[in-house]
Design an enzyme around this catalytic site. Structure first.
Site, mmCIF file in Angstrom:
data_model
loop_
_atom_site.group_PDB
_atom_site.id
_atom_site.type_symbol
_atom_site.label_atom_id
_atom_site.label_comp_id
_atom_site.label_asym_id
_atom_site.label_seq_id
_atom_site.Cartn_x
_atom_site.Cartn_y
_atom_site.Cartn_z
ATOM 1 N N PRO A 168 44.960 42.279 46.333
ATOM 2 C CA PRO A 168 43.809 42.455 45.444
ATOM 3 C C PRO A 168 42.640 41.581 45.911
ATOM 4 C CG PRO A 168 45.816 42.136 44.172
ATOM 5 C CD PRO A 168 46.167 41.862 45.610
ATOM 6 N N THR A 169 41.448 42.139 45.894
ATOM 7 C CA THR A 169 40.282 41.445 46.454
ATOM 8 C C THR A 169 39.899 40.185 45.681
ATOM 9 O OG1 THR A 169 38.849 42.933 45.236
ATOM 10 C CG2 THR A 169 39.268 43.477 47.532
ATOM 11 N N ASN A 170 40.171 40.129 44.391
ATOM 12 C CA ASN A 170 39.788 38.969 43.578
ATOM 13 C C ASN A 170 40.809 37.847 43.623
ATOM 14 O OD1 ASN A 170 38.360 41.283 42.812
ATOM 15 N ND2 ASN A 170 37.861 40.406 40.836
ATOM 16 N N CYS A 171 41.925 38.042 44.315
ATOM 17 C CA CYS A 171 42.984 37.034 44.330
ATOM 18 C C CYS A 171 42.835 36.121 45.539
ATOM 19 C CB CYS A 171 44.362 37.708 44.360
ATOM 20 S SG CYS A 171 44.732 38.616 42.858
ATOM 21 N N LEU A 172 42.984 34.832 45.297
ATOM 22 C CA LEU A 172 42.900 33.852 46.385
ATOM 23 C C LEU A 172 44.168 33.838 47.205
ATOM 24 C CD1 LEU A 172 41.336 30.956 44.314
ATOM 25 C CD2 LEU A 172 40.143 32.577 45.776
#
Length: 135
Positions: A131-135
């Site tokens: 997921p793009t928002n996950c670090l």
């Protein structure tokens, strides 16, 4: 009588070898290597995913998949088909709530299943991109 005994032994031996062959095939299915992944363990090619691959990824992460995991994994893949992206935690929780109900749409429930970063881990096991928002 002796012929009947030999036939029975032959059938028993064939059944035993069939069972051994089935076990070997299942073992090979489950021990197949995980297809190519990126440096974080996400599949490079989404089409390489199947349930055996998911099991392998989960095992490599120290997890044993249950029916509860599979519900989330299949729903996550459905989300990806619908929106063409892997959801971060909030959209994942909202989507689960719409399709499975409030009980499963809780962060704590997902953390119990998939660890500290449920959206990332579930996406990895589901064969989806990080997921793009996950670090």
């Amino acid at each position: 009588m002796a012929d009947h005994k030999q036939d029975t032994e032959s059938v028993t031996n064939n059944q035993a070898s069939d069972t051994a062959l089935e076990k070997k095939q299942k073992s090979q299915e489950h021990s197949q290597e995980i297809p190519a992944t990126d440096s974080e363990g996400y599949l490079e090619n989404l089409s390489d995913w199947n349930e055996n691959v998911a099991e392998q990824i989960a095992q490599s992460e120290g997890m044993q998949l249950t029916e509860a995991h599979w519900q989330i994994i299949h729903l996550l893949r459905r989300f990806y088909e619908e929106f063409e992206l892997s959801p971060a935690m909030r959209p994942l929780v909202k989507y689960i709530g719409l399709h499975l109900g409030k009980e499963q749409a809780r962060s704590i429930y997902l953390m119990q299943l998939f660890g500290d970063s449920p959206a990332k881990m579930a996406s990895k096991i589901a064969g989806l991109p990080k997921p793009t928002n996950c670090l």
